[in-house]
Design a protein around this motif. Structure first.
Motif, PDB file in Angstrom:
ATOM      1  N   ASN B 102      33.332  28.672  17.269  1.00 21.67           N
ATOM      2  CA  ASN B 102      32.596  28.503  18.510  1.00 21.67           C
ATOM      3  C   ASN B 102      32.924  29.610  19.496  1.00 21.67           C
ATOM      4  OD1 ASN B 102      30.992  26.139  18.256  1.00 21.67           O
ATOM      5  ND2 ASN B 102      32.864  24.911  18.325  1.00 21.67           N
ATOM      6  N   GLU B 103      31.957  29.912  20.332  1.00 19.56           N
ATOM      7  CA  GLU B 103      32.187  30.837  21.429  1.00 19.56           C
ATOM      8  C   GLU B 103      33.265  30.285  22.346  1.00 19.56           C
ATOM      9  OE1 GLU B 103      28.774  31.293  23.897  1.00 19.56           O
ATOM     10  OE2 GLU B 103      29.815  32.541  25.386  1.00 19.56           O
ATOM     11  N   GLN B 104      34.106  31.178  22.859  1.00 23.99           N
ATOM     12  CA  GLN B 104      35.059  30.785  23.884  1.00 23.99           C
ATOM     13  C   GLN B 104      34.571  31.305  25.237  1.00 23.99           C
ATOM     14  OE1 GLN B 104      39.267  30.978  23.113  1.00 23.99           O
ATOM     15  NE2 GLN B 104      38.962  30.917  20.916  1.00 23.99           N
ATOM     16  N   PHE B 105      34.753  30.478  26.260  1.00 22.37           N
ATOM     17  CA  PHE B 105      34.360  30.819  27.621  1.00 22.37           C
ATOM     18  C   PHE B 105      35.638  31.114  28.401  1.00 22.37           C
ATOM     19  CE2 PHE B 105      29.884  29.646  27.534  1.00 22.37           C
ATOM     20  CZ  PHE B 105      29.823  28.877  26.385  1.00 22.37           C
ATOM     21  N   PHE B 106      35.669  32.284  29.006  1.00 20.60           N
ATOM     22  CA  PHE B 106      36.902  32.754  29.627  1.00 20.60           C
ATOM     23  C   PHE B 106      36.867  32.633  31.146  1.00 20.60           C
ATOM     24  CE2 PHE B 106      39.526  34.732  26.371  1.00 20.60           C
ATOM     25  CZ  PHE B 106      38.664  34.702  25.293  1.00 20.60           C
ATOM     26  N   GLY B 107      38.044  32.361  31.701  1.00 21.56           N
ATOM     27  CA  GLY B 107      38.225  32.449  33.138  1.00 21.56           C
ATOM     28  C   GLY B 107      38.345  33.894  33.572  1.00 21.56           C
ATOM     29  N   PRO B 108      38.456  34.147  34.888  1.00 24.34           N
ATOM     30  CA  PRO B 108      38.477  35.514  35.414  1.00 24.34           C
ATOM     31  C   PRO B 108      39.821  36.217  35.256  1.00 24.34           C
ATOM     32  CG  PRO B 108      38.653  33.957  37.210  1.00 24.34           C
ATOM     33  CD  PRO B 108      38.442  33.147  35.963  1.00 24.34           C
ATOM     34  N   GLY B 109      40.844  35.487  34.881  1.00 21.86           N
ATOM     35  CA  GLY B 109      42.151  36.106  34.678  1.00 21.86           C
ATOM     36  C   GLY B 109      43.094  35.922  35.858  1.00 21.86           C
ATOM     37  N   THR B 110      44.385  35.909  35.551  1.00 19.83           N
ATOM     38  CA  THR B 110      45.451  35.858  36.556  1.00 19.83           C
ATOM     39  C   THR B 110      46.405  36.998  36.263  1.00 19.83           C
ATOM     40  OG1 THR B 110      45.331  33.467  36.860  1.00 19.83           O
ATOM     41  CG2 THR B 110      47.410  34.549  37.442  1.00 19.83           C
ATOM     42  N   ARG B 111      46.546  37.887  37.229  1.00 23.89           N
ATOM     43  CA  ARG B 111      47.479  39.006  37.043  1.00 23.89           C
ATOM     44  C   ARG B 111      48.828  38.608  37.624  1.00 23.89           C
ATOM     45  NH1 ARG B 111      47.381  43.751  35.060  1.00 23.89           N
ATOM     46  NH2 ARG B 111      45.107  43.881  34.922  1.00 23.89           N
ATOM     47  N   LEU B 112      49.815  38.512  36.746  1.00 20.64           N
ATOM     48  CA  LEU B 112      51.161  38.071  37.131  1.00 20.64           C
ATOM     49  C   LEU B 112      52.129  39.239  37.043  1.00 20.64           C
ATOM     50  CD1 LEU B 112      53.323  35.891  37.718  1.00 20.64           C
ATOM     51  CD2 LEU B 112      53.484  35.547  35.238  1.00 20.64           C
ATOM     52  N   THR B 113      52.891  39.414  38.096  1.00 22.75           N
ATOM     53  CA  THR B 113      53.968  40.398  38.118  1.00 22.75           C
ATOM     54  C   THR B 113      55.271  39.667  38.397  1.00 22.75           C
ATOM     55  OG1 THR B 113      52.501  42.121  38.948  1.00 22.75           O
ATOM     56  CG2 THR B 113      54.877  42.498  39.175  1.00 22.75           C
ATOM     57  N   VAL B 114      56.243  39.857  37.503  1.00 23.10           N
ATOM     58  CA  VAL B 114      57.559  39.249  37.679  1.00 23.10           C
ATOM     59  C   VAL B 114      58.561  40.363  37.954  1.00 23.10           C
ATOM     60  CG1 VAL B 114      59.333  37.776  36.691  1.00 23.10           C
ATOM     61  CG2 VAL B 114      56.924  37.419  36.068  1.00 23.10           C
ATOM     62  N   LEU B 115      59.183  40.317  39.128  1.00 21.90           N
ATOM     63  CA  LEU B 115      60.114  41.377  39.534  1.00 21.90           C
ATOM     64  C   LEU B 115      61.554  41.034  39.149  1.00 21.90           C
ATOM     65  CD1 LEU B 115      58.617  42.041  43.060  1.00 21.90           C
ATOM     66  CD2 LEU B 115      58.159  43.276  40.930  1.00 21.90           C
TER      67      LEU B 115
END
Lengths: 116, 115
Positions: B102-115
């Motif tokens: 099946n096709e997957q429907f994606f969210g817009p993404g979360t850009r995570l930076t861990v310092l």
């Protein structure tokens, strides 16, 4: 396990020229194959998919792909690219459950650059 | 509008500080999944869920937790984030447990930076 390989990390094409992005799969039986596009800052969007039947598959935005079992390939094509086609393209294969993670295995992607 | 939403879209945090990235879909999909995207590595699956209370590991589950208490939500939890979890994270959903075809429907993404 089912996998796909995209041999080209970057492809540069002039606007209006034709495009072919390569994808090779590894799977003994008929695979479920997908092409997704990721525009800058966006999530992935399905362009087209292949399960069985006609080996030439039509998708959205004027894209098509051809399944070639003899070459284990599922290359994406477009006769004339537009500047808005600049994006990253991912080939994916459906994975079989029961021992492997259910879902897609994605290739590493091909970045398409459009020259004016 | 049918969609997958993620929050936050951008997050900068420090090592060891617990965080949760939420994911919600309004399409009544049974299947949900989390991926991370890193340059040169493409998308790698972290965890997936075939239905409420059913979750399983993907290819890179270490350092992550998930839960699926409701059909629409599938949060990703980092109990003690480390710099190697700096990445772009995507949530996806699919109409049925047969996500392999099946096709997957994606969210817009979360850009995570861990310092």
């Amino acid at each position: 396990a089912q996998s796909v390989t995209q041999p080209d990390i970057h492809i540069t094409v002039s606007e209006g020229a034709s495009l072919e992005l390569r994808c090779n799969y590894s799977y003994g039986a008929t695979p479920y194959l997908f092409w997704y596009v990721q525009s800058p800052g966006q999530g992935l969007q399905l362009l087209l998919k292949y399960f069985s039947g006609d080996t030439l598959v039509q998708g959205i935005k004027g894209f098509e792909a051809e399944f070639k079992r003899s070459q284990s390939s599922f290359n994406l094509r477009k006769p004339s690219v537009h500047w808005s086609d600049a994006a990253e393209y991912f080939c994916a294969v459906g994975t079989i459950s029961g021992g492997g993670a259910d879902g897609h295995n994605f290739g590493k992607g091909t970045q398409l650059i459009i020259q004016p | 509008e049918a969609q997958v939403t993620q929050n936050p879209r951008y997050l900068i945090t420090v090592t060891g500080k617990k965080l949760t990235v939420t994911c919600s879909q309004n399409m009544n999909h049974e299947y949900m999944s989390w991926y991370r995207q890193d340059p040169g590595l493409g998308l790698r699956q972290i965890y997936y869920s075939m239905n409420v209370e059913v979750t399983d590991k993907g290819d890179v589950p270490e350092g992550y937790k998930v839960s699926r208490k409701e059909k629409r939500n599938f949060p990703l939890i980092l109990e003690s984030p480390s710099p190697n979890q700096t990445s772009l994270y995507f949530c996806a959903s699919s109409p049925s447990w047969g996500a392999r075809y099946n096709e997957q429907f994606f969210g817009p993404g979360t850009r995570l930076t861990v310092l």
